[in-house]
Design a protein around this motif. Structure first.
Motif, PDB file in Angstrom:
ATOM      1  N   PRO A 105       0.794  -1.234   0.000  1.00 44.36           N
ATOM      2  CA  PRO A 105       0.000   0.000   0.000  1.00 44.36           C
ATOM      3  C   PRO A 105       0.831   1.291   0.000  1.00 44.36           C
ATOM      4  O   PRO A 105       0.272   2.352  -0.233  1.00 44.36           O
ATOM      5  N   ILE A 106       2.114   1.196   0.253  1.00 43.87           N
ATOM      6  CA  ILE A 106       2.931   2.418   0.220  1.00 43.87           C
ATOM      7  C   ILE A 106       3.147   2.812  -1.240  1.00 43.87           C
ATOM      8  O   ILE A 106       3.696   2.028  -2.012  1.00 43.87           O
ATOM      9  N   PRO A 107       2.687   4.008  -1.651  1.00 46.75           N
ATOM     10  CA  PRO A 107       2.816   4.392  -3.058  1.00 46.75           C
ATOM     11  C   PRO A 107       4.292   4.429  -3.472  1.00 46.75           C
ATOM     12  O   PRO A 107       5.130   4.873  -2.690  1.00 46.75           O
TER      13      PRO A 107
ATOM     14  N   PHE B 211      -4.256   7.946  -4.083  1.00 46.94           N
ATOM     15  CA  PHE B 211      -3.196   7.850  -3.084  1.00 46.94           C
ATOM     16  C   PHE B 211      -1.820   7.847  -3.730  1.00 46.94           C
ATOM     17  O   PHE B 211      -0.842   8.270  -3.139  1.00 46.94           O
ATOM     18  N   MET B 212      -1.777   7.347  -4.945  1.00 43.50           N
ATOM     19  CA  MET B 212      -0.506   7.303  -5.651  1.00 43.50           C
ATOM     20  C   MET B 212      -0.128   8.701  -6.134  1.00 43.50           C
ATOM     21  O   MET B 212       1.017   9.129  -5.995  1.00 43.50           O
ATOM     22  N   VAL B 215       1.205  11.835  -3.536  1.00 45.61           N
ATOM     23  CA  VAL B 215       2.598  11.993  -3.118  1.00 45.61           C
ATOM     24  C   VAL B 215       3.346  12.873  -4.118  1.00 45.61           C
ATOM     25  O   VAL B 215       4.096  13.772  -3.741  1.00 45.61           O
ATOM     26  N   ILE B 230       7.123  13.516   3.777  1.00 47.77           N
ATOM     27  CA  ILE B 230       8.126  12.527   3.374  1.00 47.77           C
ATOM     28  C   ILE B 230       9.291  13.211   2.656  1.00 47.77           C
ATOM     29  O   ILE B 230      10.456  12.916   2.897  1.00 47.77           O
ATOM     30  N   MET B 231       8.938  14.148   1.759  1.00 48.96           N
ATOM     31  CA  MET B 231       9.977  14.815   0.973  1.00 48.96           C
ATOM     32  C   MET B 231      10.777  15.811   1.818  1.00 48.96           C
ATOM     33  O   MET B 231      11.994  15.888   1.718  1.00 48.96           O
ATOM     34  N   ARG B 234      13.516  14.470   4.100  1.00 51.15           N
ATOM     35  CA  ARG B 234      14.777  14.100   3.471  1.00 51.15           C
ATOM     36  C   ARG B 234      15.755  15.268   3.454  1.00 51.15           C
ATOM     37  O   ARG B 234      16.939  15.101   3.711  1.00 51.15           O
ATOM     38  N   THR B 239      15.531  10.581   7.950  1.00 53.56           N
ATOM     39  CA  THR B 239      14.939   9.416   7.281  1.00 53.56           C
ATOM     40  C   THR B 239      13.878   8.758   8.160  1.00 53.56           C
ATOM     41  O   THR B 239      12.926   8.174   7.649  1.00 53.56           O
ATOM     42  N   VAL B 243      10.143   7.656   6.852  1.00 51.94           N
ATOM     43  CA  VAL B 243       9.581   6.304   6.917  1.00 51.94           C
ATOM     44  C   VAL B 243       8.252   6.315   7.683  1.00 51.94           C
ATOM     45  O   VAL B 243       7.302   5.640   7.281  1.00 51.94           O
ATOM     46  N   MET B 246       5.762   7.380   5.254  1.00 52.70           N
ATOM     47  CA  MET B 246       5.439   6.314   4.302  1.00 52.70           C
ATOM     48  C   MET B 246       4.471   5.315   4.915  1.00 52.70           C
ATOM     49  O   MET B 246       3.494   4.889   4.284  1.00 52.70           O
ATOM     50  N   VAL B 247       4.768   4.938   6.154  1.00 54.55           N
ATOM     51  CA  VAL B 247       3.901   3.971   6.831  1.00 54.55           C
ATOM     52  C   VAL B 247       2.494   4.549   6.991  1.00 54.55           C
ATOM     53  O   VAL B 247       1.496   3.868   6.740  1.00 54.55           O
ATOM     54  N   ILE B 249       0.918   6.843   5.163  1.00 56.41           N
ATOM     55  CA  ILE B 249       0.134   6.907   3.926  1.00 56.41           C
ATOM     56  C   ILE B 249      -0.240   5.497   3.467  1.00 56.41           C
ATOM     57  O   ILE B 249      -1.348   5.270   2.965  1.00 56.41           O
ATOM     58  N   GLY B 250       0.656   4.536   3.701  1.00 55.35           N
ATOM     59  CA  GLY B 250       0.330   3.150   3.362  1.00 55.35           C
ATOM     60  C   GLY B 250      -0.848   2.646   4.174  1.00 55.35           C
ATOM     61  O   GLY B 250      -1.770   2.027   3.646  1.00 55.35           O
TER      62      GLY B 250
END
Lengths: 255, 279
Positions: A105-107, B211-212, B215, B230-231, B234, B239, B243, B246-247, B249-250
């Protein structure tokens, strides 16, 4: 479908496309829409070809395609292997599937920062993000195809004395082929979708770079041309893959 | 596969059903083992925490995000709400236009043939390749992001609505006609119910697209939203924060997709069988 009716189908489609282009051209030419902000199609193409010489254009297209081929090649290859193995060996599947379900699910684009940190700003980080785009649809579909193989088919083959690797290669994998093919096409499309974002990472060539660069110099014609170029490349390659699949997989496909 | 396996759509027991508990347990143990290994390797110095932030570091980063926020003052709740609001607006816009338009196109063979190549091409256009264009047209504000999401969701939804309406078993319609049902009645009681499962499938895929795209859309002109988080992290060499983003949004993508699936089963009980057809 008969030949005549298919011809009629596509001729109506051509009318639709031409009509759309004509409306766009007319709106911008007549001044209803500001042609600087939204150039007419002819001007966009002519302007882009004037700004980006054919050799550069070819370099952008080939650079992008190479990245996609690498990312997709590795992603699809690994996806097929893992998917088939997980579908065939239950225990392996019980281990890999939860991990895949958690990460999927992580894009792909959300991986960009980590891709840069792991692989630097060069080619590998772009290829990695494209790899992610291709891997998950392929592995999911390959697994689904393998677990969905009709048990009667397997039992029939076993009755006829097939077992082990031959059962896998000659019965199970061919039966899972339609699903694997679906995964490949979805993965290819997603690779293209990810490409542009991947090329935002400090690229100096590629179609995604071309349009991002054109934004900084304010050349809308080049942007529009580039968007169409990416779309057409995607469409043509997808069609090509579809044809290959139809020819190779078609004989297993019932319909 | 996802179904518990007690009954298949046809009501017959599936061969793969009963023995499911053991593999699940095995899988959960494997995942837990991996997480522990990850933590241990990090403590032992095998995995550098900067490259692979260990779970303990992620928990701390989450704590920091929840109370202090990152960048300073923007807490994780804000990021999540803003991202969900952007996706929601674009998604609803796309679905709201795609459903009536798709029904219209699906019911008319002339419109269908006229629009087919346009739709095919528009679907092939990478949504994020529109990023520079929408920036030039609409600036780097909210509108650009919402429109990008809407574009991505729209074509997926549209093709599914058209297919849903178009590929209805003609027998169903003829049977209704034989029973003297009015055209409006046929539409409301035959066409729509038969097309809804496909529409729902489209709605689910479209949400995934949203969702894709988000980002990518949040890479520009914002420090709020999970994509931006997320961006941004960085550039500060955090980091661990990346992460956690990322988790997050997943998890949300997964949760909402599962929710839609549940909703579909509650709302459309008559077409559970389509699950197996759609393979």
């Amino acid at each position: 479908m008969t030949k005549a009716s298919r011809w009629k189908d596509s001729s109506l489609g051509v009318v639709g496309v031409l009509g759309l282009l004509a409306v766009w051209e007319a709106l911008t030419r007549s001044g209803a829409v500001n042609p600087v902000i939204f150039p007419p199609p002819t001007a966009a193409v002519a302007g882009a070809l004037a700004k980006v010489p054919p050799r550069d254009l070819w370099e952008h297209v080939s650079t992008s395609l190479l990245r996609i081929l690498w990312g997709f090649g590795v992603g699809a290859g690994l996806g097929i292997l893992v998917g088939i193995a997980s579908g065939w060996y239950r225990t392996l599947g019980a281990l890999t599937q939860p991990v895949i379900d958690l990460i999927r699910p992580i894009p792909p684009l959300a991986w960009i920062p980590m891709a840069i940190i792991w692989f630097g700003l060069g080619e590998p980080s772009k290829v990695f993000v494209i790899f992610l785009g291709a891997f998950f649809p392929v592995v999911t579909n390959a697994y689904k195809g393998m677990t969905g193989v009709d048990p009667i088919l397997l039992r029939a083959a076993q009755t006829m004395g097939l077992s082990g690797p031959r059962l896998l290669l000659q019965v199970a994998i061919p039966a899972a082929m339609p699903d694997i093919a679906t995964g490949l096409r979805v993965g290819w499309g997603l690779s293209f979708g990810v490409l542009v974002a991947a090329e935002l990472i400090a690229a100096d060539a590629g179609m995604g770079f071309m349009i991002m660069h054109a934004r900084q110099s304010g050349e809308i014609g080049v942007i529009i041309f580039g968007i169409i170029l990416i779309g057409v490349t995607n469409l043509l390659t997808d069609y090509g893959i579809g044809e290959v699949i139809r020819r190779k997989v078609g004989r297993w496909h019932a319909t | 596969m996802k179904r518990s396996g007690a009954t298949s759509p046809e009501g017959a027991p599936r061969s793969r059903g009963p023995a499911l508990a053991a593999p699940r347990l095995l899988g959960a143990a494997f995942v837990a083992g991996l997480v522990l290994l990850w933590q241990a390797a990090s403590l032992a110095g095998v995995l550098k925490p900067f490259y692979f932030p260990p779970p303990s570091r992620l928990a701390l980063a989450f704590w920091e995000l929840a109370w202090e926020g990152f960048p300073e003052g923007v807490r994780i709740g804000t990021h999540i709400l803003i991202t969900l609001a952007r996706i929601g607006q674009g998604y609803l816009l796309a679905v709201g236009v795609a459903i009536p338009l798709g029904i219209l196109i699906g019911r008319s063979s002339v419109l269908d043939r006229l629009s087919l190549p346009i739709i095919t091409f528009a679907r092939s256009v990478a949504t994020l390749s529109l990023l520079p264009l929408v920036i030039v047209w609409f600036g780097v504000g909210e509108l650009s992001k919402v429109l990008l999401i809407a574009y991505g969701c729209f074509w997926v939804m549209l093709t599914n609505v058209i297919a849903g309406v178009k590929y209805i078993d003609p027998l169903l319609i003829r049977a209704a006609q034989t029973l003297d049902t009015s055209p409006a009645g046929i539409f409301a009681r035959v066409v729509l119910p038969a097309a809804l499962p496909r529409m729902f499938a489209g709605a689910r895929v479209a949400l995934g697209v949203g969702f894709m795209v988000i980002v990518g859309a949040e890479m520009i002109g914002t420090i709020q939203g999970l994509g931006a988080l997320i961006m941004e992290a960085r550039t500060y060499y955090r980091t661990d924060i990346s992460v956690v983003g990322m988790v997050a949004i997943g998890l949300f993508g997964f949760g909402i997709s599962v929710g839609l699936e549940r909703l579909e089963r509650v709302l459309l009980p008559w077409h559970r069988g389509l699950e197996s057809v759609r393979r």
